[in-house]
Scaffold this motif. Structure first.
Motif, PDB file in Angstrom:
ATOM      1  N   HIS A 177       0.847  -1.188   0.000  1.00  0.00           N
ATOM      2  CA  HIS A 177       0.000   0.000   0.000  1.00  0.00           C
ATOM      3  C   HIS A 177       0.880   1.235   0.000  1.00  0.00           C
ATOM      4  CE1 HIS A 177       0.764  -0.821   4.302  1.00  0.00           C
ATOM      5  NE2 HIS A 177       0.830   0.504   4.405  1.00  0.00           N
ATOM      6  N   ASP A 228       1.216   5.000   1.868  1.00  0.00           N
ATOM      7  CA  ASP A 228       0.761   5.813   2.981  1.00  0.00           C
ATOM      8  C   ASP A 228       0.857   7.283   2.592  1.00  0.00           C
ATOM      9  OD1 ASP A 228       0.213   3.868   5.165  1.00  0.00           O
ATOM     10  OD2 ASP A 228       2.293   3.303   4.792  1.00  0.00           O
ATOM     11  N   ARG A 272       0.507  11.062   3.747  1.00  0.00           N
ATOM     12  CA  ARG A 272       0.586  11.782   5.022  1.00  0.00           C
ATOM     13  C   ARG A 272       0.665  13.278   4.767  1.00  0.00           C
ATOM     14  NH1 ARG A 272       1.619   7.221   7.963  1.00  0.00           N
ATOM     15  NH2 ARG A 272       3.108   5.734   7.081  1.00  0.00           N
TER      16      ARG A 272
HETATM   17 MN    MN Z   1       1.777   1.614   6.018  1.00  0.00          MN
END
Ligand code: MN
Length: 364
Positions: free
Chosen positions: A49, A51, A53
């Motif tokens: 995946h 991420d 942020r």
């Molecule tokens: Mn992660």
């Protein structure tokens, strides 16, 4: 005002003695100047995946996006709202140990700054200014069906047109180009020679780190679970590949009987057979790459694009192409128990669905 316990959930999941990730002992103070950095980290955890942020109130507000940021406004991707991360995490790259929370390799996929257009508990609109990604995105909460809404289920949607105006999604109606039977072509430098493996012809569509395998018009993904790692290796590269599935015996020669035991088998049986009767996906062409069709380009250019992908894994690889002489390649194929060779005209495009004289199958 930031929540005084903003990093409590982050700390609760991590033992600073067992992870290379930054684990600050205290929560951040309210920043005097609000930063506006963003980072996208590619995370090869149990499931690949990305991420996403965004810096806000002294922490990184975070979502795990299984297929990454969508390049095209026509396709929305799922996002899972995860715990706030410390600002130091924005530059973290490394290997989180197997068995630890989020075990696997983390690399920075993109970073930059963002502008905030809207920020509520259930909707975040931003303009990303990264090196790979530019443009407006919206993340919004969805209510999962039948389950209590824990606030974790979100979607991410691109609001701008694709960065590349010529970007086109992967075609869903691709059909393989077929060879005609024939004699060896002349050794005049205009032909390339490949081994004929006699396997099951299969196209692989890879998007967001996920592979779908198509063969004879059927989705056969579930029959070959060992090929899923190909998607993880390709990461965010969006590509359509052509190749064939073979089951190799102990000598490295294709074994059609072993292969036929794999066809049409799915689920737990397919996973068991993947261990006892593994297949290898031999990739020999690239038909679509990063939003562009490549079928109109000559063999030599497509082959260079394919080599550039550096596909190599336990269950997939790119077999060699030979310049000739054709007779020597044909003799080598016979020596290795293969069903001859396929000569491919170097200047020829890929003709989906056509049986073309530009590809010549020369039997052993
Ligand atoms: Mn992660």
């Amino acid at each position: 005002m930031p929540d005084p316990e903003r990093l409590a959930a982050y700390r609760a999941k991590r033992d600073p003695a067992r992870t290379p990730e930054p684990v600050p002992a205290t929560d951040p103070d309210t920043p005097e100047v609000e930063g506006r950095t963003f980072v996208v980290q590619e995370h090869h955890a149990r499931a690949l995946h990305w991420d996403v942020r965004l810096e806000r109130d002294g922490v990184l507000v975070s979502w795990a996006v299984p297929k990454g940021l969508p390049p095209d406004p026509k396709v929305n991707h799922l996002a899972v709202h995860t715990e706030d991360h410390p600002l130091e995490y924005a530059t973290f790259e490394g290997e989180i140990g197997a068995g630890e929370y989020g075990g696997g390799q983390v690399t920075v996929w993109d970073h930059g700054t963002y502008e905030e257009l809207k920020w509520t508990d259930r909707e975040v609109q931003v303009v990303l200014h990264g090196e790979r990604v530019q443009g407006r995105y919206v993340l919004f909460a969805t209510r999962s069906k039948g389950a209590a809404d824990d606030g974790r289920s979100w979607m991410v949607h691109r609001m701008d047109p694709p960065t590349d105006p010529a970007w086109t999604p992967l075609p869903t109606d691709l059909r393989p180009m077929l060879a005609q039977r024939g004699d060896l072509p002349p050794d005049d430098g205009t032909w390339a020679f490949e081994m004929a493996w006699g396997g099951v012809r299969a196209l692989a569509l890879v998007d967001g780190g996920r592979v779908r395998m198509w063969s004879g018009g059927d989705d056969v993904t579930g029959s070959y679970p060992e090929i899923t790692g190909l998607g993880e290796q390709l990461g965010s590269t969006v590509v359509a590949l052509d190749g064939e599935l073979v089951a190799l015996d102990a000598t490295g020669a294709p074994d059609p009987e072993r292969l036929s035991e794999r066809e049409g088998v799915t689920g737990g049986s397919a996973r068991r057979l993947a261990r006892t009767h593994p297949v290898t996906y031999l990739v020999h062409d690239v038909l679509h790459l990063e939003g562009r069709s490549t079928v109109g380009r000559p063999y030599d250019e497509r082959r260079a694009l394919l080599d550039g992908l550096e596909l190599s894994g336990r269950s997939w690889r790119v077999p060699p192409t030979f310049d000739g002489p054709g007779a020597a390649v044909l003799a080598a194929a016979a020596d290795n128990g293969l069903d001859g060779i396929v000569a491919k005209r170097r200047a020829a495009p890929y003709r989906p669905g056509a049986r073309s004289a530009d590809w010549r199958h020369v039997p052993s």
